[in-house]
Design a protein around this motif. Sequence first.
Motif, PDB file in Angstrom:
ATOM      1  N   GLN A  12     -15.138 -30.965  -5.053  1.00 44.65           N
ATOM      2  CA  GLN A  12     -15.533 -31.715  -4.327  1.00 44.65           C
ATOM      3  C   GLN A  12     -17.001 -31.065  -3.481  1.00 44.65           C
ATOM      4  O   GLN A  12     -17.536 -32.038  -2.644  1.00 44.65           O
ATOM      5  N   GLY A  13     -16.299 -29.500  -3.206  1.00 44.08           N
ATOM      6  CA  GLY A  13     -17.265 -28.654  -2.153  1.00 44.08           C
ATOM      7  C   GLY A  13     -16.326 -28.822  -1.041  1.00 44.08           C
ATOM      8  O   GLY A  13     -17.004 -27.935   0.132  1.00 44.08           O
ATOM      9  N   VAL A  14     -15.286 -28.900  -0.624  1.00 43.78           N
ATOM     10  CA  VAL A  14     -14.645 -27.890   0.654  1.00 43.78           C
ATOM     11  C   VAL A  14     -14.563 -26.561  -0.164  1.00 43.78           C
ATOM     12  O   VAL A  14     -14.482 -26.077  -0.720  1.00 43.78           O
ATOM     13  N   ALA A  15     -15.057 -25.694   1.805  1.00 43.78           N
ATOM     14  CA  ALA A  15     -15.441 -23.985   1.449  1.00 43.78           C
ATOM     15  C   ALA A  15     -14.181 -23.757   1.130  1.00 43.78           C
ATOM     16  O   ALA A  15     -13.899 -22.265   0.931  1.00 43.78           O
ATOM     17  N   GLY A  16     -13.203 -24.358   2.134  1.00 42.29           N
ATOM     18  CA  GLY A  16     -11.766 -23.169   2.934  1.00 42.29           C
ATOM     19  C   GLY A  16     -10.473 -24.584   2.683  1.00 42.29           C
ATOM     20  O   GLY A  16     -11.131 -24.897   3.278  1.00 42.29           O
ATOM     21  N   VAL A  17      -9.569 -23.773   3.226  1.00 40.45           N
ATOM     22  CA  VAL A  17      -8.208 -24.622   3.464  1.00 40.45           C
ATOM     23  C   VAL A  17      -7.242 -23.409   4.609  1.00 40.45           C
ATOM     24  O   VAL A  17      -7.509 -22.425   4.216  1.00 40.45           O
ATOM     25  N   ASN A  18      -6.940 -23.960   5.390  1.00 34.25           N
ATOM     26  CA  ASN A  18      -5.841 -23.436   6.156  1.00 34.25           C
ATOM     27  C   ASN A  18      -4.823 -23.721   5.317  1.00 34.25           C
ATOM     28  O   ASN A  18      -4.472 -24.765   5.261  1.00 34.25           O
ATOM     29  N   LEU A  19      -3.817 -22.635   5.526  1.00 36.47           N
ATOM     30  CA  LEU A  19      -2.267 -22.766   4.669  1.00 36.47           C
ATOM     31  C   LEU A  19      -1.473 -21.653   5.415  1.00 36.47           C
ATOM     32  O   LEU A  19      -0.676 -21.084   6.836  1.00 36.47           O
ATOM     33  N   GLU A  20      -0.526 -23.315   6.159  1.00 34.13           N
ATOM     34  CA  GLU A  20       0.515 -22.248   7.795  1.00 34.13           C
ATOM     35  C   GLU A  20       1.767 -22.336   6.335  1.00 34.13           C
ATOM     36  O   GLU A  20       1.747 -22.112   5.167  1.00 34.13           O
ATOM     37  N   ASP A  21       2.347 -21.013   6.921  1.00 33.26           N
ATOM     38  CA  ASP A  21       3.202 -20.168   6.868  1.00 33.26           C
ATOM     39  C   ASP A  21       5.195 -21.087   7.686  1.00 33.26           C
ATOM     40  O   ASP A  21       6.005 -19.848   7.448  1.00 33.26           O
ATOM     41  N   SER A  22       4.551 -22.145   7.743  1.00 32.52           N
ATOM     42  CA  SER A  22       5.977 -23.067   8.518  1.00 32.52           C
ATOM     43  C   SER A  22       6.185 -24.045   7.582  1.00 32.52           C
ATOM     44  O   SER A  22       5.018 -25.442   7.061  1.00 32.52           O
ATOM     45  N   ALA A  23       7.112 -24.643   8.143  1.00 30.02           N
ATOM     46  CA  ALA A  23       7.604 -26.312   7.484  1.00 30.02           C
ATOM     47  C   ALA A  23       8.310 -26.317   8.628  1.00 30.02           C
ATOM     48  O   ALA A  23       9.199 -25.796   9.023  1.00 30.02           O
ATOM     49  N   ALA A  24       8.419 -28.050   8.622  1.00 20.97           N
ATOM     50  CA  ALA A  24       9.667 -28.812   9.844  1.00 20.97           C
ATOM     51  C   ALA A  24       9.151 -28.026  11.149  1.00 20.97           C
ATOM     52  O   ALA A  24      10.505 -27.691  11.648  1.00 20.97           O
ATOM     53  N   GLY A  25       7.926 -27.470  11.211  1.00 21.10           N
ATOM     54  CA  GLY A  25       8.191 -26.869  12.323  1.00 21.10           C
ATOM     55  C   GLY A  25       9.390 -25.027  13.051  1.00 21.10           C
ATOM     56  O   GLY A  25       9.884 -24.747  13.986  1.00 21.10           O
ATOM     57  N   HIS A  26       9.506 -24.397  11.128  1.00 16.76           N
ATOM     58  CA  HIS A  26      10.238 -23.377  10.862  1.00 16.76           C
ATOM     59  C   HIS A  26       9.125 -22.659   9.983  1.00 16.76           C
ATOM     60  O   HIS A  26       8.522 -23.065   9.157  1.00 16.76           O
TER      61      HIS A  26
END
Length: 261
Positions: A99-113
């Motif tokens: 679609q043309g998105v240049a970047g993503v943020n990817l977290e190393d947590s889930a459900a606050g941990h």
Amino acid sequence: MTTFRELHEQSAPLVLPNAWDLGSALAFADAGFAAVGTTSFGVAASAGLPDGDGTGRAATLALAAEMCRLPVHVTADIEDGYSDDPDAVAGLVAELSAQGVAGVNLEDSAAGHLVDPADVAAKIAAIKRRSPAMFVNARVDNFWFGEQASVEAALQRARSYADAGADGIFVPGLAQPDDIRRIAAETSLPLNVLAHPALSVVELGALGVRRVSSGSLPYRAAVDAAVDAVRALQGGSPLPTATAYADMQARLVAFRRRSTS
């Protein structure tokens, strides 16, 4: 046009505003920002949903697709990728890339941990195999959630994600200048932090930061400003200034015309 990656290599840090809807994204683009991100909290909250549990997925993907029609680089906050399966996350990012998105943020947590960094590294590697040009900003949440909240532990995760192919490191919750300086110096990737309450962008740049994100601050400030405006109306105080209705309407009409032409 400067690439999204090159925006992280300039003399001053990239200031990244985070939009919660198309109207805010249009305003940021009109204000001249070269790149605009989404805010997972703002997107979820504006839909009446809590942040961080994946319920904002559809709204985030729809907003990112709309934002790709703007003359800015777009980066999407996709929480933890909305899946534990690296291939599923890579497939989602491939769709965003198309679609043309240049970047993503990817977290190393889930459900606050925090989660196992090896699982996050596997997602990053899968993304880069399928979408090598995507700028993957790996979020290190030790300080954000107060778990293993030391520079050493954060750096260990950052190095793991760098080895997996990440392009940037995002460490929200960093507050101490010495911690910021050390992490910036000891990671090979551009360091991203949230807007700091006591340090200016210039000061953060001097500490080695390459990207400063507004996060959900604009959304939260907008909600507060909306309440204050109506309180002023109710109490007979001077009303705040705001962009004229006609100007905002014209902006939206022009966007729709470009989108359908």
